[in-house]
Design an enzyme around this catalytic site. Structure first.
Site, short mmCIF file in Angstrom:
data_model
loop_
_atom_site.label_atom_id
_atom_site.label_comp_id
_atom_site.label_asym_id
_atom_site.label_seq_id
_atom_site.Cartn_x
_atom_site.Cartn_y
_atom_site.Cartn_z
N LYS A 57 47.45 41.94 42.81
CA LYS A 57 46.03 41.96 42.40
C LYS A 57 45.19 41.18 43.41
O LYS A 57 45.67 40.24 44.05
CB LYS A 57 45.86 41.30 41.03
CG LYS A 57 46.55 42.04 39.88
CD LYS A 57 46.27 41.32 38.56
CE LYS A 57 46.70 42.11 37.36
NZ LYS A 57 46.34 41.41 36.08
N GLU A 85 51.81 39.34 39.93
CA GLU A 85 51.99 39.04 38.50
C GLU A 85 52.98 40.05 37.92
O GLU A 85 52.93 41.24 38.27
CB GLU A 85 50.64 39.18 37.81
CG GLU A 85 50.51 38.49 36.47
CD GLU A 85 49.08 38.60 35.96
OE1 GLU A 85 48.46 37.55 35.78
OE2 GLU A 85 48.59 39.73 35.78
N LYS A 86 53.83 39.59 37.04
CA LYS A 86 54.77 40.49 36.35
C LYS A 86 53.95 41.56 35.64
O LYS A 86 52.95 41.25 34.97
CB LYS A 86 55.58 39.67 35.33
CG LYS A 86 56.55 40.51 34.51
CD LYS A 86 57.73 40.93 35.33
CE LYS A 86 58.68 41.79 34.51
NZ LYS A 86 59.61 42.55 35.39
N LYS A 100 36.46 51.29 31.72
CA LYS A 100 36.62 51.44 30.27
C LYS A 100 35.90 52.70 29.83
O LYS A 100 34.80 52.99 30.30
CB LYS A 100 36.08 50.20 29.54
CG LYS A 100 36.95 48.96 29.82
CD LYS A 100 36.25 47.68 29.44
CE LYS A 100 37.11 46.46 29.80
NZ LYS A 100 36.34 45.22 29.80
N GLU A 141 40.27 37.88 28.77
CA GLU A 141 41.05 39.12 28.70
C GLU A 141 42.53 38.77 28.48
O GLU A 141 43.07 37.89 29.16
CB GLU A 141 40.94 39.90 30.00
CG GLU A 141 39.63 40.60 30.21
CD GLU A 141 39.70 41.55 31.41
OE1 GLU A 141 40.82 41.90 31.84
OE2 GLU A 141 38.62 41.89 31.93
N GLU A 143 42.68 37.46 32.74
CA GLU A 143 41.51 37.02 33.53
C GLU A 143 40.32 36.76 32.61
O GLU A 143 40.38 37.08 31.43
CB GLU A 143 41.14 38.05 34.60
CG GLU A 143 40.79 39.41 34.11
CD GLU A 143 40.68 40.42 35.26
OE1 GLU A 143 41.72 40.86 35.80
OE2 GLU A 143 39.54 40.78 35.62
N ASN A 160 35.98 37.00 32.21
CA ASN A 160 34.71 37.58 32.69
C ASN A 160 33.59 36.64 32.27
O ASN A 160 33.52 36.24 31.10
CB ASN A 160 34.49 38.96 32.09
CG ASN A 160 35.62 39.92 32.48
OD1 ASN A 160 35.94 40.05 33.65
ND2 ASN A 160 36.27 40.52 31.50
N ARG A 180 30.19 36.90 32.28
CA ARG A 180 28.90 37.62 32.24
C ARG A 180 28.80 38.32 30.90
O ARG A 180 29.80 38.37 30.16
CB ARG A 180 28.87 38.65 33.36
CG ARG A 180 29.98 39.68 33.19
CD ARG A 180 30.06 40.71 34.28
NE ARG A 180 31.05 41.72 33.92
CZ ARG A 180 32.34 41.67 34.24
NH1 ARG A 180 32.80 40.66 34.96
NH2 ARG A 180 33.19 42.60 33.86
N ARG A 198 31.15 55.38 26.22
CA ARG A 198 30.29 55.35 27.41
C ARG A 198 30.06 56.79 27.87
O ARG A 198 31.01 57.47 28.25
CB ARG A 198 30.95 54.56 28.53
CG ARG A 198 31.25 53.12 28.16
CD ARG A 198 31.72 52.36 29.37
NE ARG A 198 32.28 51.06 29.04
CZ ARG A 198 32.45 50.10 29.95
NH1 ARG A 198 32.11 50.32 31.22
NH2 ARG A 198 32.95 48.93 29.62
C1 MV4 Z 1 47.62 43.92 33.97
C2 MV4 Z 1 48.29 44.97 33.27
C3 MV4 Z 1 49.67 44.85 33.10
N1 MV4 Z 1 50.34 43.75 33.58
N2 MV4 Z 1 48.30 42.87 34.43
C4 MV4 Z 1 43.44 46.16 34.35
C5 MV4 Z 1 42.07 45.67 34.64
C6 MV4 Z 1 42.14 44.20 34.67
N3 MV4 Z 1 41.17 43.66 33.76
C7 MV4 Z 1 43.52 43.80 34.28
N4 MV4 Z 1 44.23 45.03 34.03
C8 MV4 Z 1 45.55 45.03 33.74
N5 MV4 Z 1 46.27 43.99 34.19
C9 MV4 Z 1 49.65 42.78 34.23
N6 MV4 Z 1 50.30 41.73 34.69
C10 MV4 Z 1 47.54 46.06 32.79
C11 MV4 Z 1 46.17 46.08 33.03
C12 MV4 Z 1 45.42 47.20 32.47
C13 MV4 Z 1 45.63 48.50 32.95
C14 MV4 Z 1 46.49 48.73 34.03
C15 MV4 Z 1 46.65 50.02 34.46
C16 MV4 Z 1 45.97 51.08 33.86
C17 MV4 Z 1 45.11 50.84 32.83
C18 MV4 Z 1 44.90 49.55 32.37
C19 MV4 Z 1 44.01 49.30 31.31
C20 MV4 Z 1 43.83 48.01 30.87
C21 MV4 Z 1 44.54 46.94 31.44
#
Ligand code: MV4
Length: 445
Positions: free
Chosen positions: A158, A200-201, A237, A275, A288, A290, A292, A338
């Site tokens: 990431k 990250e895992k 989203k 989140e 993470e 946000n 805002r 949306r």
């Molecule tokens: C992840 C995850 C799985 N494992 N991190 C996507 C956006 C950001 N806010 C963080 N997100 C994710 N982080 C780890 N370690 C899954 C998501 C994720 C996601 C990933 C792929 C496809 C669609 C997703 C929808 C929501 C969150």
């Protein structure tokens, strides 16, 4: 309370902030690009000021023009909305140096929590569960490979200064790491101007649940429950809802307390969203924060009755948080769809054109947040969000029924939109059973 605020944003969120200002008795100046001269926020604002040409880099990201606009119109604060400059620590610092209030958290927090790797470290220190991974940027692909081998594939690479999934790469093995790491670096550099990455895992099949918090500068912090945000396509989203079908009262309190503890630990002030990923055993992990107001804030407003946009302005003006956690009640169920100017039949390609006909939907439990009007010309430079349709019901079933009705009722002609996609999704068995997780949309597509 402020006398006058500059709104440095456009579209539906500019309108939302304008309405909050109106209700607070605060004058609002809308900053607009030449492309947005005929926009609805400009038309409804007390005052408006052009900050540059259509290109985002020369207008909505043009810090000197935006700060100058606030000064020449005698504003006391700048509201960045979401996107654009909303989490930019440099803008917050410049505002401080010009005696302007940046409506957001202090610059130091924007800086610290803006590094998603540092945010993991700080939240782990605050006692929140985080997934195995790096808490500093990885120095090289060699370090990334070693770390990934130690925590076990699949992992996600990431962007440290990213967010919203941009620049994120799913890596299944060492060979893929060698190939994908440099791509993620370039994507991060392009999107965020910084190439640092962290590892990250990867938690598969999880749900993406976020907690809304409000915090004042005296350390009072409350949460307003969760939002289920798993239905995303390419990290955009698509549909959000509250409460989440998968969150029990117990889990809600655990998530809420975790977010409140995290906010307290960094002395957060303002509105913010934590989140989490939640697995099928209801174990949750911070991913993470946000800092805002978010696109999907209206569903939390509909269910709790708390006006998040107004509280964000009150808190920025230094007012104490006049709500206690025991005052917060979640009543009913709300869903947001949306409506984007994208063609679901053509891989969601953005569409542009003129809004030929527009009659917003309405009736019991329906709220529409949109800057559209008949004859409005879509701007190719900006994001494709046309309208947010929010449906509230006493139960999830009633909210879905009302959303179905509202999407049928909505008259919006002149461009292709994602409405048909939502109408199908709302009839999907997995969605109706509340069995949404982050893989549903991709599998659905
Ligand atoms: C992840 C995850 C799985 N494992 N991190 C996507 C956006 C950001 N806010 C963080 N997100 C994710 N982080 C780890 N370690 C899954 C998501 C994720 C996601 C990933 C792929 C496809 C669609 C997703 C929808 C929501 C969150």
């Amino acid at each position: 309370m402020f006398r006058k605020i500059l709104i440095a944003n456009r579209g539906e969120i500019a309108l939302r902030i304008l309405r909050a200002c109106r209700e607070l008795g605060v004058r609002a100046v809308v900053a607009y690009s030449e492309r947005d001269r005929d926009s609805l926020p400009v038309r409804l604002a007390d005052e408006s000021i052009c900050i540059g040409p259509a290109a985002i880099s020369q207008s909505y990201l043009n810090i000197p023009n935006i700060v100058s606009a606030a000064l020449v119109t005698d504003c006391e604060a700048i509201h960045p909305g979401y996107g654009f400059l909303s989490e930019n620590p440099y803008v917050a610092e410049i505002c401080d140096s010009y005696g302007l209030t940046f409506i957001g958290p202090p610059p130091a927090i924007l800086e610290e929590m803006g590094s998603k790797a540092r945010a993991r470290y700080l939240m782990r220190q605050a006692g929140l569960p985080v997934l195995p991974g790096s808490e500093e940027p990885v120095a090289s692909v060699v370090e990334a490979r070693e770390l990934a081998a130690a925590i076990g594939y699949p992992v996600l690479v990431k962007a440290v200064n990213g967010g919203g999934g941009k620049g994120m790469r799913l890596v299944h093995n060492d060979a893929e790491m060698l190939r994908l790491y440099p791509l993620a670096q370039v994507e991060s550099e392009t999107a965020f101007g910084r190439s640092e990455l962290y590892v990250e895992k990867c938690l598969t099949g999880a749900r993406h649940i976020e907690i809304q918090i409000l915090a004042d500068s005296a350390g009072r912090v409350i949460h307003l429950g969760e939002r289920e945000c798993s239905l995303q396509r390419r990290h955009q989203k698509i549909l959000e809802e509250t409460p989440s079908p998968a969150v029990s009262e117990t889990l809600r309190n655990e998530l809420g307390q975790a977010a409140v503890s995290g906010a307290r630990a960094i002395q957060y002030a303002g509105v913010g969203t934590f989140e989490f990923l939640v697995d099928s055993d209801a174990r949750f992990y911070f991913i993470e924060m946000n800092m805002r107001i978010q696109v999907e804030h209206p569903i939390t407003e509909m269910v709790t009755g708390v006006d998040i946009a107004k509280w964000q302005i009150r808190l920025a003006s230094g007012e104490p948080l006049g709500l206690a956690q025991e005052d917060v009640r979640m009543n009913g169920h709300a869903i947001e769809c949306r409506i984007n100017a994208e063609d679901p039949e053509r891989a969601f390609l953005p569409d542009i054109g003129t809004i030929r006909e527009y009659v917003p939907c309405g009736g019991p439990g329906i709220r529409v947040e949109s800057h559209l009007y008949p004859g409005y010309q879509l701007a190719p430079e900006y994001d494709s969000l046309l309208a947010k349709v929010i449906a509230w019901g006493g139960t999830r079933h009633e909210a879905i029924l009302r959303m179905d009705r509202a999407l049928d009722e909505l008259v919006l002609n002149g461009v292709k939109t994602t409405r048909p996609f939502h109408q199908r999704l709302l009839k999907d068995a997995a969605f109706l059973n509340g069995r949404t997780n982050i893989n549903l949309v991709e599998s659905y597509l």
